[in-house]
Every structure is written in structure tokens, then in C-alpha cells.
Design an enzyme around this catalytic site. Structure first.
Site, short mmCIF file in Angstrom:
data_model
loop_
_atom_site.label_atom_id
_atom_site.label_comp_id
_atom_site.label_asym_id
_atom_site.label_seq_id
_atom_site.Cartn_x
_atom_site.Cartn_y
_atom_site.Cartn_z
N HIS A 1 27.16 40.89 38.80
CA HIS A 1 27.66 41.61 37.63
C HIS A 1 27.78 40.70 36.41
CE1 HIS A 1 29.49 45.21 40.04
NE2 HIS A 1 28.20 45.32 39.83
N HIS B 1 40.03 39.01 38.63
CA HIS B 1 40.58 39.88 37.59
C HIS B 1 42.09 39.96 37.68
CE1 HIS B 1 36.82 41.67 36.03
NE2 HIS B 1 36.38 41.54 37.28
N HIS C 1 31.60 45.78 47.17
CA HIS C 1 31.61 45.93 45.70
C HIS C 1 30.17 45.89 45.20
CE1 HIS C 1 33.02 45.54 41.59
NE2 HIS C 1 32.33 44.42 41.45
N ASP D 1 35.21 39.96 43.22
CA ASP D 1 35.74 41.31 43.09
C ASP D 1 35.86 42.01 44.44
OD1 ASP D 1 35.76 40.83 40.40
OD2 ASP D 1 34.21 42.29 39.88
N HIS E 1 28.67 37.18 42.65
CA HIS E 1 27.82 38.37 42.65
C HIS E 1 27.21 38.56 41.27
CE1 HIS E 1 31.63 39.99 41.18
NE2 HIS E 1 31.04 41.09 40.80
N ASP F 1 29.81 40.40 33.96
CA ASP F 1 31.07 39.75 33.60
C ASP F 1 31.38 38.57 34.52
OD1 ASP F 1 31.57 41.60 35.72
OD2 ASP F 1 33.71 41.62 35.25
N HIS F 2 30.46 38.27 35.45
CA HIS F 2 30.58 37.09 36.30
C HIS F 2 29.43 36.10 36.09
CE1 HIS F 2 33.83 38.76 38.98
NE2 HIS F 2 33.42 39.83 38.33
#
Length: 255
Positions: free
Chosen positions: A57, A169, A111, A131, A55, A59-60
């Protein structure tokens, strides 16, 4: 033999690295930061062949541009044009061959709306779920609805019990503490919390989990269970599995 190992990033992310014993070529999942990936590749003499993205975001995806610049890998991800650098944009039911394993794409909005998961049947079955599903938890609803996330988790729950769950995570301890509040008579949670605490004290990951374990400890997969519904009834509506899930998710957000 395909092996999967975590590359820690930021404070609690895992970038999952897949490799075969017989080749230096590897694949990584959700590289939010390029630096730790580059460190592993250079230290171990590995070649980055493929990146999987679940996805959008940061941090990915934050490490994508640098990894593409240095290694020119094949990049596979969701149908989101805002993620730059993806070569193959896949949807529900599409397949991709990664290091000899065939992965099926499962759309799991909730999410985020673009969220996908990658599932490989075989021994053992592998699930990279970003996530969406965590050990003893699930992702926050930043873009999707409770109905979407509940449906997405139901899809994942239909996979084989032995499926290894590679979440993105290290949230397990916090999730288990909430799970105990949401399922207070569940002694399996107590036992697993102790096990995970020992792992973290030794700086070991609590992941991967597996679906069989998650059915025992994850309240978001147990919204139809009487003990979970009883606890959730102190927080809101519990007249169905969906309403119980909705109540649980809102409760977890403020826990």
C-alpha cells in the site's frame, strides 16, 4: 541498545525508526512519505542503512523512491514484484540482520496478500506488523479472506506475551470504542481507553502495545471468549472462533 521511535506521517501513520546508541546508522519501517524521514535524518545527523516494507500500500511505500535516491539504503520486503526498489524479497521463515538484531519474517496475508511481519526475539521481543495487528484491532480485508487474517493473527498470538507490537497506525482510540461494543463487560478496555485518551491529549502515541495487553483488550484475539461471542451473536454467526472473527470484522467495517 536498540531503540524504536515513531516518525508521524500523514494523519495517523507511524514510520518506525530503529537505532543503536553507538552508531548513526538507522533503519525505518514502511516509509509512506519520505519528507518526515529526511527531516529526522538531517536534523539528528543519522544515516539511513535499511528500509523494511511490510506490504504494497502506498502509505507504506510512497517514500521509497526518494529515500533510495538520496541514501541508497538496503531495502527488504515481501515477494511482490510490483513494489519497486526492494533488494531482498523475503518469505516465511527467512531472516535478516538489522542493527545487530535478527528478524524473522512471518507471512500474514489478510489485509493484503503480500503482507509480511518482522519479528525479533530477545529482550524485549519486537514485532513490526504493518496493518495486520493494531492495538485493540486488526486490518481491513482488502485482498485476503477472514480465514487468512484469522490464521495470520493466530500466528502472531503465538509469539511471547512480552512482544512489543509496533503497528503502523494510530487507530487505538477508535478500536477501543469498537472493542467496548464487542466485549461490553470487559472493564480492562475502559481502563485502557482512559489511559490512551490521556496519552493522545498530550500528543503521545498509544504504541507500541504488547501481546499480553492485546489478549486482554483486542476482540479479534478474543473471538473464543464467551463475552465477545455473546456480543457478536447480535450481528451474525458465532459458532466457532473463525465465524466469530468473521462476524466481528464485518461489524467493525460498518461500526
Amino acid at each position: 541498545m536498540l531503540s524504536v521511535t515513531p516518525i508521524p506521517a500523514f494523519s495517523d501513520n507511524y514510520i518506525w525508526l530503529m537505532r543503536q546508541d553507538t552508531s548513526p546508522e538507522v533503519a525505518v519501517v514502511d516509509p509512506g512519505d519520505a519528507s518526515p524521514v529526511i527531516d529526522v535524518l538531517e536534523r539528528e545527523g543519522l544515516k539511513l542503512g535499511t528500509i523494511l516494507i511490510t506490504h504494497h500500500h502506498h502509505d507504506h511505500t510512497g517514500g521509497l523512491a526518494e529515500l533510495i535516491r538520496q541514501y541508497r539504503p538496503r531495502v527488504i520486503g515481501p515477494q511482490n514484484p510490483n513494489i519497486e526498489g526492494i533488494d531482498e524479497r523475503l518469505v516465511e521463515g527467512d531472516e535478516c540482520l538489522i542493527l545487530g538484531r535478527r528478524f524473522e519474517v512471518i507471512e500474514v496475508p489478510g489485509h493484503t496478500l503480500d503482507h509480511i511481519a518482522f519479528f525479533a526475539a530477545g529482550i524485549p521481543p519486537l514485532l513490526f506488523c504493518g496493518d495486520t495487528l493494531f492495538s485493540s484491532g486488526c486490518g481491513r480485508l482488502f485482498e485476503g479472506s477472514p480465514e487468512q487474517m484469522h490464521a495470520s493473527l493466530t500466528k502472531l498470538a503465538a509469539l511471547p506475551n512480552e512482544t512489543l507490537v509496533f503497528a503502523a497506525h494510530e487507530y487505538t482510540l477508535a478500536n477501543l470504542r469498537f472493542a467496548k461494543a464487542a466485549d461490553p463487560e470487559n472493564t480492562v478496555i475502559d481502563e485502557y481507553l482512559e489511559e490512551c485518551q490521556r496519552a493522545r491529549e498530550q500528543d503521545k502515541p498509544t504504541l507500541p502495545s504488547n501481546l499480553a495487553r492485546e489478549f486482554q483488550i483486542n476482540p479479534f484475539l478474543r473471538a473464543d471468549q464467551a463475552g465477545v461471542q455473546k456480543a457478536a451473536s447480535t450481528q451474525g454467526d458465532v459458532d466457532s472462533a473463525l465465524s466469530t472473527f468473521t462476524t466481528l470484522r464485518a461489524w467493525k467495517d460498518r461500526f
